[in-house]
Write an enzyme that holds these catalytic residues in place. Structure first.
Site, PDB file in Angstrom:
ATOM      1  N   THR A   8       0.803  -1.425   0.603  1.00 22.25           N
ATOM      2  CA  THR A   8       0.042  -0.069  -0.298  1.00 22.25           C
ATOM      3  C   THR A   8       0.629   1.055  -0.282  1.00 22.25           C
ATOM      4  O   THR A   8       2.073   1.015   0.356  1.00 22.25           O
ATOM      5  CB  THR A   8      -0.573  -0.068   1.410  1.00 22.25           C
ATOM      6  N   ASP A  39      -9.835  -2.933   3.283  1.00 16.74           N
ATOM      7  CA  ASP A  39     -10.326  -1.425   3.246  1.00 16.74           C
ATOM      8  C   ASP A  39      -9.882   0.493   2.903  1.00 16.74           C
ATOM      9  O   ASP A  39     -10.623   1.036   3.113  1.00 16.74           O
ATOM     10  CB  ASP A  39      -9.218  -1.069   4.763  1.00 16.74           C
ATOM     11  N   THR A  59      -2.566   0.701   6.346  1.00 14.95           N
ATOM     12  CA  THR A  59      -2.523  -0.404   5.476  1.00 14.95           C
ATOM     13  C   THR A  59      -2.023  -1.876   5.986  1.00 14.95           C
ATOM     14  O   THR A  59      -2.053  -1.559   7.801  1.00 14.95           O
ATOM     15  CB  THR A  59      -0.554  -0.352   5.512  1.00 14.95           C
TER      16      THR A  59
END
Ligand code: ASP
Length: 142
Positions: A8, A39, A59
């Site tokens: 991420t 998410d 993350t």
């Protein structure tokens, strides 16, 4: 779990007018199921910003961040309990997320420019820059 790597890229920023913003981009989890949404794009879970409190980008193992509404939870603790970003981030990452069995971390900045980079994994590649140009780059714990 300890050698999981997350791909991420996230950012959290405060501009000179006091506006907070956060963004998160990810390829998701390794070997994720086709169609899984983590998410990162869910506002409140992996990404959240509110000018009253903070901007957060997360993350980690997304299912836990969704379940814990992690990014919003940090903001809500600041808003309702009046605690600092650092205290709120510590409580949510080191206590709530960890107790749930979730791994990962967040970067965040509050509306005064205080920054946090909190994680419960051995490392999290991270960097920050202030308006004065002070730069910090880190990979593992301090
Ligand atoms: N949080 C992301 C997800 O669960 C993974 C990551 O942080 O790289 O999709």
């Amino acid at each position: 779990m300890s050698n999981e790597k997350f791909g991420t890229v996230g950012c959290a920023a405060l501009d000179q007018d006091g506006n907070l913003a956060a963004g998160t981009s990810t390829g998701g989890m390794t070997n994720k199921k086709y169609g899984r949404i983590g998410d990162s794009p869910i506002i409140g879970a992996g990404t959240y910003a509110n000018n009253k409190t903070c901007a957060i980008s997360a993350t980690g193992h997304g299912e836990y961040f969704i379940r814990g509404v992690v990014a919003y939870d940090i903001s809500a603790l600041m808003e309702y309990q009046g605690i600092s970003l650092e205290q709120a981030a510590k409580r949510v990452i080191q206590k709530k997320l960890t107790d749930m069995g979730g791994t990962g971390g967040i970067i965040g900045i509050d509306n005064k420019g205080n920054m946090v980079m909190e994680f419960n994994t051995p490392g999290m590649f991270r960097a920050s820059k202030t308006m004065k140009g002070e730069t910090l780059i880190k990979m593992y714990e301090d």
